[in-house]
Structure formats: structure tokens, C-alpha cells
Design a protein around this motif. Structure first.
Motif, PDB file in Angstrom:
ATOM      1  N   PHE A 315      -9.001  20.322 172.642  1.00 29.14           N
ATOM      2  CA  PHE A 315      -7.798  20.051 172.847  1.00 29.14           C
ATOM      3  C   PHE A 315      -7.718  19.152 174.023  1.00 29.14           C
ATOM      4  O   PHE A 315      -8.210  18.745 174.634  1.00 29.14           O
ATOM      5  N   ASN A 316      -6.585  18.463 173.582  1.00 33.99           N
ATOM      6  CA  ASN A 316      -5.793  17.608 174.425  1.00 33.99           C
ATOM      7  C   ASN A 316      -5.192  18.041 175.931  1.00 33.99           C
ATOM      8  O   ASN A 316      -5.517  16.955 176.911  1.00 33.99           O
ATOM      9  N   MET A 317      -5.282  19.495 176.580  1.00 31.20           N
ATOM     10  CA  MET A 317      -4.176  19.779 177.004  1.00 31.20           C
ATOM     11  C   MET A 317      -3.496  18.799 177.654  1.00 31.20           C
ATOM     12  O   MET A 317      -3.042  18.888 178.776  1.00 31.20           O
ATOM     13  N   GLY A 318      -2.429  17.789 177.141  1.00 33.94           N
ATOM     14  CA  GLY A 318      -1.161  17.230 177.501  1.00 33.94           C
ATOM     15  C   GLY A 318      -1.794  16.540 178.018  1.00 33.94           C
ATOM     16  O   GLY A 318      -0.376  15.507 178.720  1.00 33.94           O
ATOM     17  N   VAL A 319      -2.893  15.188 177.525  1.00 32.79           N
ATOM     18  CA  VAL A 319      -3.035  13.986 177.920  1.00 32.79           C
ATOM     19  C   VAL A 319      -3.302  13.347 176.568  1.00 32.79           C
ATOM     20  O   VAL A 319      -4.269  14.039 176.250  1.00 32.79           O
ATOM     21  N   GLY A 320      -2.445  12.430 176.043  1.00 37.47           N
ATOM     22  CA  GLY A 320      -2.333  12.143 174.334  1.00 37.47           C
ATOM     23  C   GLY A 320      -3.500  10.447 175.019  1.00 37.47           C
ATOM     24  O   GLY A 320      -3.991  10.346 173.864  1.00 37.47           O
ATOM     25  N   MET A 321      -3.085   9.662 176.180  1.00 36.04           N
ATOM     26  CA  MET A 321      -3.015   8.730 176.203  1.00 36.04           C
ATOM     27  C   MET A 321      -3.970   8.459 177.634  1.00 36.04           C
ATOM     28  O   MET A 321      -3.214   8.734 178.526  1.00 36.04           O
ATOM     29  N   ALA A 322      -5.132   8.449 178.297  1.00 35.22           N
ATOM     30  CA  ALA A 322      -5.634   8.238 179.030  1.00 35.22           C
ATOM     31  C   ALA A 322      -5.667   6.317 179.698  1.00 35.22           C
ATOM     32  O   ALA A 322      -6.623   6.364 178.305  1.00 35.22           O
ATOM     33  N   LEU A 323      -5.353   5.919 180.624  1.00 32.28           N
ATOM     34  CA  LEU A 323      -5.060   4.281 181.553  1.00 32.28           C
ATOM     35  C   LEU A 323      -6.362   4.780 182.581  1.00 32.28           C
ATOM     36  O   LEU A 323      -5.702   5.209 183.862  1.00 32.28           O
ATOM     37  N   ILE A 324      -6.547   3.262 182.788  1.00 36.15           N
ATOM     38  CA  ILE A 324      -7.517   3.271 183.733  1.00 36.15           C
ATOM     39  C   ILE A 324      -7.089   1.929 184.318  1.00 36.15           C
ATOM     40  O   ILE A 324      -6.615   0.880 184.175  1.00 36.15           O
ATOM     41  N   VAL A 325      -6.903   2.133 185.708  1.00 35.80           N
ATOM     42  CA  VAL A 325      -5.671   0.711 186.604  1.00 35.80           C
ATOM     43  C   VAL A 325      -6.862   0.353 188.196  1.00 35.80           C
ATOM     44  O   VAL A 325      -7.320   1.774 188.125  1.00 35.80           O
ATOM     45  N   ASP A 326      -6.563  -0.627 188.270  1.00 32.61           N
ATOM     46  CA  ASP A 326      -6.594  -0.797 189.850  1.00 32.61           C
ATOM     47  C   ASP A 326      -6.132   0.567 190.637  1.00 32.61           C
ATOM     48  O   ASP A 326      -4.727   0.164 190.669  1.00 32.61           O
ATOM     49  N   PRO A 327      -6.938   0.182 191.824  1.00 35.21           N
ATOM     50  CA  PRO A 327      -5.392   1.596 192.969  1.00 35.21           C
ATOM     51  C   PRO A 327      -4.073   0.945 193.139  1.00 35.21           C
ATOM     52  O   PRO A 327      -3.133   1.085 193.184  1.00 35.21           O
ATOM     53  N   ASP A 328      -4.367  -0.203 193.033  1.00 34.68           N
ATOM     54  CA  ASP A 328      -3.489  -1.149 194.251  1.00 34.68           C
ATOM     55  C   ASP A 328      -2.160  -1.373 192.458  1.00 34.68           C
ATOM     56  O   ASP A 328      -1.611  -2.065 192.969  1.00 34.68           O
ATOM     57  N   ASP A 329      -2.432  -1.177 191.656  1.00 34.64           N
ATOM     58  CA  ASP A 329      -1.486  -1.452 190.565  1.00 34.64           C
ATOM     59  C   ASP A 329      -1.204  -0.015 189.949  1.00 34.64           C
ATOM     60  O   ASP A 329      -0.223  -0.718 188.963  1.00 34.64           O
ATOM     61  N   VAL A 330      -1.602   0.557 190.486  1.00 28.00           N
ATOM     62  CA  VAL A 330      -0.961   2.281 189.907  1.00 28.00           C
ATOM     63  C   VAL A 330       0.312   2.207 189.809  1.00 28.00           C
ATOM     64  O   VAL A 330       0.940   2.437 189.133  1.00 28.00           O
ATOM     65  N   ASP A 331       1.027   2.019 190.852  1.00 30.23           N
ATOM     66  CA  ASP A 331       2.419   1.875 191.039  1.00 30.23           C
ATOM     67  C   ASP A 331       3.275   1.147 189.545  1.00 30.23           C
ATOM     68  O   ASP A 331       3.895   0.987 189.331  1.00 30.23           O
TER      69      ASP A 331
END
Length: 363
Positions: A315-331
Motif C-alpha cells: 500500500f501507499n501507507m498514506g503517501v501518494g507522491m514523494a518529492l526529492i528536494v535540496d535541504p536548502d529548498d525544503v521550506d
């Protein structure tokens, strides 16, 4: 005894089980829904042998790349058919297709569907296509055509199957993917609405089989007062429209993974380069993940007695899409997602490895 070739009986197409008039009524019933999905690039309307879509706008791109995808809804359809509820599976169909091409940064342009039915019923087809049109509106793509095929003697009268096809475009320098990802990057998740459209063979085996329609429509305390019918048929969330708006605004997303069949374990790794692992915080101090798991997923997992590893591979366990970003750009990325109505949360980080999903369980 005479055979069929020598028989002088008059056998019509209707006698063979195909109702041409009902097919015409079905086409008329869906025209209004299809029209609501139109884009300026669409040329003509329903009725032609092919569907036309202008590519003039692609000239503005440095190197336009077409991205295509196809998918179905799977055995979730069996539950919809059992309950006689056909209005949401069309959105599931669109979601499974458009959210498979968005992880490359592609904008869905147009969509086609294929509907195979045992017995054509215009009202039911109109409900299905209405859901497809809703999905197309949410993702911004045009529903330009499709096919309705009646299969008497091959499928049961109330049985149907769906397939969808999408074509999108992305400028080659803007293609997202594993080559952009590095150790130290942060993994953001977007909430799912429920099971979405994967794992339903297990769902049916564990909690649907041998239950009456009345039992399936009964509210359950384990589901927060929701019925199994409502929880199991909740439509798949479509992320494409929101994600494209964020990307067009310049959000620096490196890669994405659509969490579908195989769960987090076998989908998030598709966004990783060979030298990087995804380290997912599966258990926090509360004993569960740092995000909300829909009750229907927990309920089915408990009824099927799945181990934690099995749950995360099913199952997706509550996560439909995952995104990967630079730590400086998270906010900044999270803020842009919230502005689009999404609910982002940190689910882990990228670490040196071999291109796998691994879990950090802190009970």
C-alpha cells in the motif's frame, strides 16, 4: 442438421448482443462532459476517426519531449461493479496515468480512454466518463477521444474494464529524475486519500469477499464511522495539476515518485541514482510514521495480518507522491505546495547507498 452457414434465420447485430442504438445514446450522453475538458490546442470534437491536437505551443520549448503513459484501475473495478457505483473509477483511471508522467516534469496534454463492457448501458457509461472528465479537469488535460466496446458472451452484462492513455510534454533541460538526486537531499511526501488504486486484490480477499452489499455499506468504528464501501471506493488523489503549478512557478524539485503498486518500497527507489538510498522514517516516537495513514489501510493490513514490511510493499501507507528536494529548498517547496492545497511532510532523507529504499524504525 444444418449448420449456421446454411441456416436461413435472420440474425441481427442486436440478436448477437450488440445494441448500436444504445451506443449512440452513450456517445450523446458523454459529449457535454468531454467538452468541459477542452484545451485551446484541441481541434474538432468527438466523432472523427482520430483526435487532433495542435503542437504549435511546443515551438516555445528548447527541446520538447513527448511523454506517454497508460494504465488501468485494476480489481478496484470489481468493488465498484458489486456496489453499482461507477462515478469515481474514471477519476482513478486518469490519476493512474497522469501522475505517472508528472514525475518527469511532464504536463499532461490529452487523454484517451478504452471502455470494454459486457452490456452497454448509456447511463453507466455516462457516469464512468463523467469521472474521467473530472480527472482530466483536475489534471488540466483534454479528453480528446476513446472507445466503447461491447463484448457480449465474453464479459458478464454488468462487467466492464477500463484503460487510459495520456500524452504529455516536457522541455528536455527540465526533465526531472534520479540524475539530479544527491545524498543529503530531503524526501517530502504528499498525503494520499486512501488506498488509491493498488492492492485491491488483497483488499477484496481480506475484507470484501463473502460480505453483502448491506454489510459493505455499514459504518465501521475502525474506519472512523465510514463504511467499507465508501473507504474502498474513495477516488485516487490527482497531484498533476498542483505539481505542475508549483514547477511552473520555479519550485526546485529534483525528482518525484508516484507511490502505486509495490508501495513505498518499490516506487521511491525509481527516483534514486545507483549510489543513493532513500532512508524513510517509518516509525516515530508515537510508534507510527510521522504522517497520517488512512484508517482503511490500517484496517485491511490488520485483517490480512500483514507485517510492516509487507504493508510498505503493498500500500501507499498514506503517501501518494514523494518529492526529492535540496535541504536548502525544503521550506520554499513546502510553502508552494501548501498554496496549491497539498499537505507536504518530511518522510526521510537521501543517504549514500545502492539505490534502495531503507527504513529507520525508532519505536
Amino acid at each position: 442438421m444444418s449448420n449456421a452457414l446454411n441456416d436461413d434465420r435472420h440474425i441481427t447485430y442486436a440478436d448477437a448482443g450488440v445494441d448500436v442504438d444504445e451506443g449512440a445514446r452513450a456517445v450523446d450522453a458523454i459529449k457535454a462532459a468531454v467538452a468541459t475538458t477542452s484545451r485551446p490546442e484541441v481541434i474538432g470534437g468527438l466523432g472523427g476517426f482520430g483526435s487532433c491536437f495542435s503542437a504549435a505551443a511546443l515551438k516555445d520549448m528548447e527541446e520538447p519531449v513527448l511523454v506517454s503513459g497508460t494504465d488501468g484501475v485494476g480489481t478496484k473495478l470489481a468493488i465498484a461493479q458489486l456496489l453499482g457505483r461507477n462515478d469515481t473509477v474514471g477519476q482513478d483511471l486518469v490519476a493512474m496515468c497522469v501522475d505517472d508522467i508528472v514525475p518527469m516534469g511532464a504536463e499532461p496534454l490529452f487523454f484517451l480512454d478504452y471502455i470494454a463492457v459486457g452490456k452497454l448501458k448509456a447511463d453507466a457509461v455516462a457516469e464512468i466518463v463523467g469521472g474521467i472528465a473530472e480527472g482530466c479537469r483536475k489534471s488540466g488535460c483534454a479528453l480528446v477521444g476513446g472507445e466503447m466496446a461491447e463484448h457480449p458472451g465474453v464479459m458478464n452484462p454488468d462487467e466492464y474494464d477500463l484503460a487510459g492513455f495520456v500524452v504529455g510534454v516536457v522541455d528536455r533541460p527540465k526533465i526531472l529524475g534520479p540524475e539530479r538526486v544527491s545524498a543529503g537531499d530531503v524526501i517530502l511526501g504528499l498525503s494520499s486519500s486512501g488506498i488509491h488504486s493498488n492492492g485491491y486484490s488483497l483488499v477484496r480477499k481480506a475484507v470484501i469477499e463473502n460480505k453483502t452489499v448491506e454489510e459493505l455499506n455499514k459504518p465501521l468504528e475502525e474506519l472512523g464511522g465510514e463504511s467499507l464501501a465508501d473507504a474502498a471506493l474513495r477516488p485516487t488523489t490527482i497531484y498533476a495539476g498542483s505539481l505542475l503549478a508549483v514547477l511552473k512557478a520555479g519550485a526546485p524539485i529534483k525528482a518525484m515518485a508516484h507511490i502505486t503498486g509495490g508501495g513505498i518500497t518499490e516506487n521511491l527507489n525509481r527516483a534514486l541514482p545507483a549510489q543513493v538510498d532513500a532512508l524513510v522514517d517509518r516509525l516515530g516516537e508515537s510508534g507510527g510514521p510521522n504522517w497520517s495513514v488512512p484508517p482503511i489501510i490500517t484496517y485491511v493490513s490488520e485483517q490480512a495480518r500483514l507485517s510492516l514490511d509487507e504493508q510498505y510493499r503493498t500500500f501507499n501507507m498514506g503517501v501518494g507522491m514523494a518529492l526529492i528536494v535540496d535541504p536548502d529548498d525544503v521550506d520554499d517547496v513546502a510553502e508552494a505546495l501548501v498554496a496549491q492545497g497539498c499537505n507536504p511532510f518530511v518522510m526521510g532523507e537521501c543517504v549514500p547507498g545502492t539505490g534502495k529504499v531503507v527504513y529507520r524504525d525508532v519505536a
